[in-house]
Design a protein around this motif. Sequence first.
Motif, PDB file in Angstrom:
ATOM      1  N   UNK A 184       0.792  -1.233   0.000  1.00 42.74           N
ATOM      2  CA  UNK A 184       0.000   0.000   0.000  1.00 42.74           C
ATOM      3  C   UNK A 184       0.820   1.276   0.000  1.00 42.74           C
ATOM      4  N   UNK A 185       2.116   1.183   0.216  1.00 43.01           N
ATOM      5  CA  UNK A 185       2.958   2.378   0.102  1.00 43.01           C
ATOM      6  C   UNK A 185       3.795   2.320  -1.169  1.00 43.01           C
ATOM      7  N   UNK A 186       3.360   1.536  -2.116  1.00 46.32           N
ATOM      8  CA  UNK A 186       4.119   1.341  -3.351  1.00 46.32           C
ATOM      9  C   UNK A 186       4.163   2.596  -4.219  1.00 46.32           C
ATOM     10  N   UNK A 242      -3.544   8.605   4.489  1.00 47.05           N
ATOM     11  CA  UNK A 242      -4.909   8.504   5.016  1.00 47.05           C
ATOM     12  C   UNK A 242      -5.937   8.614   3.899  1.00 47.05           C
ATOM     13  N   UNK A 243      -5.758   9.556   2.983  1.00 46.11           N
ATOM     14  CA  UNK A 243      -6.724   9.753   1.907  1.00 46.11           C
ATOM     15  C   UNK A 243      -6.815   8.563   0.973  1.00 46.11           C
ATOM     16  N   UNK A 244      -5.739   7.812   0.800  1.00 44.80           N
ATOM     17  CA  UNK A 244      -5.763   6.672  -0.099  1.00 44.80           C
ATOM     18  C   UNK A 244      -6.352   5.430   0.541  1.00 44.80           C
ATOM     19  N   UNK A 245      -6.713   5.495   1.795  1.00 40.94           N
ATOM     20  CA  UNK A 245      -7.300   4.348   2.482  1.00 40.94           C
ATOM     21  C   UNK A 245      -8.813   4.406   2.463  1.00 40.94           C
ATOM     22  N   UNK A 246      -9.348   4.862   1.370  1.00 37.82           N
ATOM     23  CA  UNK A 246     -10.785   4.901   1.160  1.00 37.82           C
ATOM     24  C   UNK A 246     -11.060   4.104  -0.098  1.00 37.82           C
ATOM     25  N   UNK A 247     -12.015   3.193  -0.008  1.00 36.68           N
ATOM     26  CA  UNK A 247     -12.347   2.356  -1.155  1.00 36.68           C
ATOM     27  C   UNK A 247     -12.635   3.229  -2.380  1.00 36.68           C
ATOM     28  N   UNK A 248     -11.993   2.918  -3.489  1.00 37.68           N
ATOM     29  CA  UNK A 248     -12.194   3.672  -4.719  1.00 37.68           C
ATOM     30  C   UNK A 248     -11.175   4.777  -4.944  1.00 37.68           C
ATOM     31  N   UNK A 249     -10.369   5.108  -3.917  1.00 39.01           N
ATOM     32  CA  UNK A 249      -9.372   6.164  -4.075  1.00 39.01           C
ATOM     33  C   UNK A 249      -7.960   5.632  -4.180  1.00 39.01           C
ATOM     34  N   UNK A 250      -7.603   4.756  -3.267  1.00 39.12           N
ATOM     35  CA  UNK A 250      -6.234   4.259  -3.216  1.00 39.12           C
ATOM     36  C   UNK A 250      -6.075   2.962  -3.980  1.00 39.12           C
ATOM     37  N   UNK A 251      -4.899   2.385  -3.832  1.00 39.62           N
ATOM     38  CA  UNK A 251      -4.636   1.091  -4.441  1.00 39.62           C
ATOM     39  C   UNK A 251      -5.479   0.026  -3.759  1.00 39.62           C
ATOM     40  N   UNK A 252      -6.050  -0.881  -4.529  1.00 39.53           N
ATOM     41  CA  UNK A 252      -6.876  -1.941  -3.972  1.00 39.53           C
ATOM     42  C   UNK A 252      -6.076  -3.203  -3.771  1.00 39.53           C
ATOM     43  N   UNK A 253      -6.619  -4.179  -3.155  1.00 34.93           N
ATOM     44  CA  UNK A 253      -7.963  -4.186  -2.580  1.00 34.93           C
ATOM     45  C   UNK A 253      -7.997  -3.530  -1.201  1.00 34.93           C
ATOM     46  N   UNK A 254      -9.063  -2.787  -0.958  1.00 32.58           N
ATOM     47  CA  UNK A 254      -9.305  -2.176   0.344  1.00 32.58           C
ATOM     48  C   UNK A 254     -10.618  -2.735   0.863  1.00 32.58           C
ATOM     49  N   UNK A 255     -10.631  -3.294   2.093  1.00 27.13           N
ATOM     50  CA  UNK A 255     -11.896  -3.795   2.638  1.00 27.13           C
ATOM     51  C   UNK A 255     -12.948  -2.693   2.660  1.00 27.13           C
ATOM     52  N   UNK A 256     -14.203  -3.015   2.327  1.00 29.17           N
ATOM     53  CA  UNK A 256     -15.253  -1.992   2.325  1.00 29.17           C
ATOM     54  C   UNK A 256     -15.513  -1.473   3.738  1.00 29.17           C
ATOM     55  N   UNK A 257     -15.564  -0.153   3.893  1.00 34.53           N
ATOM     56  CA  UNK A 257     -15.700   0.434   5.227  1.00 34.53           C
ATOM     57  C   UNK A 257     -17.110   0.298   5.788  1.00 34.53           C
ATOM     58  N   UNK A 280      -6.997  -0.367   8.263  1.00 39.54           N
ATOM     59  CA  UNK A 280      -6.591   1.030   8.351  1.00 39.54           C
ATOM     60  C   UNK A 280      -5.512   1.233   9.420  1.00 39.54           C
ATOM     61  N   UNK A 281      -5.674   0.591  10.565  1.00 45.82           N
ATOM     62  CA  UNK A 281      -4.697   0.745  11.647  1.00 45.82           C
ATOM     63  C   UNK A 281      -3.334   0.167  11.289  1.00 45.82           C
ATOM     64  N   UNK A 282      -3.315  -0.853  10.466  1.00 47.86           N
ATOM     65  CA  UNK A 282      -2.049  -1.490  10.111  1.00 47.86           C
ATOM     66  C   UNK A 282      -1.429  -0.862   8.870  1.00 47.86           C
ATOM     67  N   UNK A 283      -2.214  -0.655   7.810  1.00 53.05           N
ATOM     68  CA  UNK A 283      -1.647  -0.248   6.525  1.00 53.05           C
ATOM     69  C   UNK A 283      -1.861   1.219   6.158  1.00 53.05           C
ATOM     70  N   UNK A 284      -2.688   1.939   6.898  1.00 49.31           N
ATOM     71  CA  UNK A 284      -2.976   3.332   6.549  1.00 49.31           C
ATOM     72  C   UNK A 284      -2.664   4.286   7.693  1.00 49.31           C
ATOM     73  N   UNK A 285      -1.899   3.856   8.633  1.00 51.07           N
ATOM     74  CA  UNK A 285      -1.565   4.659   9.793  1.00 51.07           C
ATOM     75  C   UNK A 285      -0.295   5.455   9.508  1.00 51.07           C
ATOM     76  N   UNK A 286      -0.399   6.777   9.356  1.00 58.67           N
ATOM     77  CA  UNK A 286       0.787   7.565   9.027  1.00 58.67           C
ATOM     78  C   UNK A 286       1.820   7.603  10.153  1.00 58.67           C
ATOM     79  N   UNK A 287       1.420   7.211  11.363  1.00 59.12           N
ATOM     80  CA  UNK A 287       2.373   7.191  12.474  1.00 59.12           C
ATOM     81  C   UNK A 287       3.168   5.891  12.543  1.00 59.12           C
ATOM     82  N   UNK A 288       2.767   4.916  11.764  1.00 58.57           N
ATOM     83  CA  UNK A 288       3.485   3.634  11.746  1.00 58.57           C
ATOM     84  C   UNK A 288       4.694   3.767  10.821  1.00 58.57           C
ATOM     85  N   UNK A 289       5.857   3.494  11.336  1.00 62.36           N
ATOM     86  CA  UNK A 289       7.087   3.696  10.572  1.00 62.36           C
ATOM     87  C   UNK A 289       7.273   2.668   9.452  1.00 62.36           C
TER      88      UNK A 289
END
Length: 160
Positions: A96-98, A110-125, A136-145
């Motif tokens: 997801x950070x490719x 954060x903005x790319x972790x919305x279905x239809x915006x970022x790289x898929x597959x993203x689980x439907x919210x 989101x907590x694992x792959x879309x958390x900007x505080x995670x190094x």
Amino acid sequence: NLTFTTTPSGLQYADVKLGSSSPPTPPTPGQTISIDYVMSTTGARYGTKIYSTLDAGAPYRWNYGDGSTIPGLEEAVATMSPGGIRRVIIPETLGYRAKNKSSSDRMGIVEECVEGRGLGPIPPSKEALGEFQRFKNIYCNPDRMYQPDLVMDVKLYGKR
């Protein structure tokens, strides 16, 4: 016991079941790919499963090469045949950070972790809120190094 192959990009895969054609026919750009998958991670504290299209009852579809799907998944299906099942371990560089998103690009992640915006597959919210929050907590958390490896069990459908 699965025997994994590592590609030059760092993707690891092991075929659980070979598909119907040998050798596999690579997909062509624009071709619709349809898969079922179980998404899990090597870095979750409360269990590893994140999401499954089987639980949702709807496969994931995209047009091969259109840039809408994480590079690791595109690479994984490129050498599969229909009916094949493969376990894939996708490193952060193919996940997801490719798109060269760094942890300093907080809003971009954060903005790319919305279905239809970022790289898929993203689980439907809406349909899978718990799964989406875990993702989101694992792959879309900007505080995670870093992002842990993504593990996917993939079944490929359709004509190739």
